[in-house]
Write a protein that holds these residues in place. Structure first.
Motif, short mmCIF file in Angstrom:
data_model
loop_
_atom_site.label_atom_id
_atom_site.label_comp_id
_atom_site.label_asym_id
_atom_site.label_seq_id
_atom_site.Cartn_x
_atom_site.Cartn_y
_atom_site.Cartn_z
N MET A 1 2.92 -28.84 -14.51
CA MET A 1 2.33 -27.76 -13.71
C MET A 1 1.06 -28.28 -13.02
O MET A 1 0.19 -28.85 -13.68
N PRO A 2 0.95 -28.12 -11.70
CA PRO A 2 -0.23 -28.63 -10.99
C PRO A 2 -1.52 -27.97 -11.46
O PRO A 2 -1.56 -26.77 -11.76
N LYS A 3 -2.59 -28.78 -11.53
CA LYS A 3 -3.90 -28.27 -11.89
C LYS A 3 -4.89 -28.61 -10.78
O LYS A 3 -4.80 -29.66 -10.14
N TYR A 4 -5.85 -27.70 -10.60
CA TYR A 4 -6.82 -27.85 -9.53
C TYR A 4 -8.23 -27.60 -10.07
O TYR A 4 -8.41 -26.82 -11.01
N THR A 10 -11.02 -25.53 -14.13
CA THR A 10 -9.68 -26.08 -14.01
C THR A 10 -8.67 -24.93 -13.99
O THR A 10 -8.60 -24.14 -14.93
N ALA A 11 -7.93 -24.86 -12.89
CA ALA A 11 -6.95 -23.79 -12.72
C ALA A 11 -5.54 -24.39 -12.66
O ALA A 11 -5.29 -25.31 -11.88
N ALA A 12 -4.65 -23.87 -13.48
CA ALA A 12 -3.24 -24.26 -13.44
C ALA A 12 -2.48 -23.20 -12.64
O ALA A 12 -2.64 -22.00 -12.88
N VAL A 13 -1.70 -23.65 -11.67
CA VAL A 13 -0.98 -22.73 -10.78
C VAL A 13 0.52 -23.00 -10.90
O VAL A 13 0.99 -24.09 -10.57
N GLU A 14 1.24 -21.99 -11.34
CA GLU A 14 2.69 -22.10 -11.56
C GLU A 14 3.44 -21.34 -10.48
O GLU A 14 3.08 -20.21 -10.14
N GLY A 15 4.46 -21.96 -9.92
CA GLY A 15 5.36 -21.26 -9.01
C GLY A 15 4.91 -21.16 -7.58
O GLY A 15 5.49 -20.40 -6.80
N ALA A 16 3.88 -21.93 -7.19
CA ALA A 16 3.40 -21.88 -5.81
C ALA A 16 4.34 -22.66 -4.90
O ALA A 16 4.90 -23.69 -5.28
N GLY A 17 4.49 -22.19 -3.66
CA GLY A 17 5.33 -22.85 -2.69
C GLY A 17 4.65 -24.04 -2.03
O GLY A 17 3.48 -24.35 -2.30
N ALA A 18 5.37 -24.69 -1.12
CA ALA A 18 4.88 -25.91 -0.49
C ALA A 18 3.61 -25.66 0.32
O ALA A 18 2.69 -26.49 0.33
N SER A 38 -9.04 -23.51 -17.64
CA SER A 38 -9.84 -22.28 -17.75
C SER A 38 -9.10 -21.07 -17.20
O SER A 38 -9.25 -19.95 -17.69
N ILE A 39 -8.30 -21.30 -16.16
CA ILE A 39 -7.64 -20.20 -15.46
C ILE A 39 -6.17 -20.55 -15.25
O ILE A 39 -5.84 -21.66 -14.81
N PHE A 40 -5.29 -19.61 -15.58
CA PHE A 40 -3.86 -19.80 -15.38
C PHE A 40 -3.35 -18.75 -14.40
O PHE A 40 -3.62 -17.55 -14.56
N ILE A 41 -2.62 -19.20 -13.38
CA ILE A 41 -2.07 -18.30 -12.36
C ILE A 41 -0.57 -18.56 -12.24
O ILE A 41 -0.16 -19.70 -12.03
#
Length: 242
Positions: A1-4, A10-18, A38-41
């Motif tokens: 899962m990508p992290k930013y 630190t935010a993990a973002v699941e299911g985001a498009g291109a 810290s943050i999960f989306i």
């Protein structure tokens, strides 16, 4: 899962498009990073539909998804003393100057004039939607991928020197304002979080911002002199006019 990494969170973002992933790529951290999330989306149709209702028609699905991710991040970031603020933020000599106004009010134009006047001595932090975070006794502004029509942002953290609300005028005049005058201006340019507890947190942080950072109002034209008027006043932190 990508992290930013956004505002040192630190935010993990699941299911985001291109489109969203491309927008955020400058802020992505290595997959093997051991930094604690810290943050999960998790992107959902509900988030996008909520954004469609808020933004209105005429926007692509990709754009609505990207904005919904930022809204989700900003709401969760409030718990880490971080607020969204609608402004153009520039850095000069290690300090940040924020210029805010309603959409079309000239903040991007004024920030562009700063780059013309000071050249390479100025860095554009974010031209529309920066993040502000309280860390110990300092207030910092951060770049973010969501940066308005100009697409100008830098992944940096800079202490905030001052916030200035711009109004169009025929002459250049600036004054420092007090809490009562600043509060509605600041509130109008921040996140209108939906959950009640987050609204209260946002209001508390905005009050803290006004009590910590000098706030100004400026009438200005589109000129290099307007830049010098703003810089000289904010750099010197002119006294409040009661």
């Amino acid at each position: 899962m990508p992290k930013y990494q956004l505002a040192d969170l630190t935010a993990a973002v699941e299911g985001a498009g291109a489109y969203t992933c491309e927008l955020m790529k400058k802020y992505r951290i290595p997959d093997e990073s051991k930094q604690r999330t810290s943050i999960f989306i998790s992107v959902s149709n509900g988030m996008i539909e909520r954004e469609r209702k808020l933004e209105g028609g005429g926007f692509s699905e990709e754009y609505l998804e990207a904005i919904s991710v930022y809204r989700a991040f900003c709401e969760k970031a409030l718990l880490f003393d971080t607020v969204f603020f609608h402004a153009s933020a520039v850095e000069k000599d290690g300090e940040a100057y924020l210029f805010s106004a309603p959409s079309g009010g000239g903040k991007s134009t004024h920030a562009e004039l700063w780059r013309e006047v000071f050249g390479t001595h100025v860095t554009m932090i974010n031209d529309d939607k920066p993040l502000i975070r309280f860390l110990q006794d300092r207030v910092y502004v951060y770049g973010a991928p969501w940066d308005g029509k100009t697409h100008l942002n830098t992944n940096v953290r800079v202490p905030v020197k001052g916030i200035c609300f711009l109004e169009k005028g025929e002459t250049n005049r600036i004054r420092r304002i007090g809490y009562a005058e600043a509060k509605p201006l600041v509130n109008d340019q921040s996140l209108h979080a939906a959950p009640w507890e987050l609204q209260k947190k946002n209001e508390m942080l905005l009050s803290r911002l006004i009590n910590t950072v000098p706030v100004y109002r400026m009438q200005c034209d589109i000129s290099h002199q307007a830049v010098m008027t703003a810089y000289e006043a904010m750099h010197r932190e002119i006294e409040k006019i009661h």
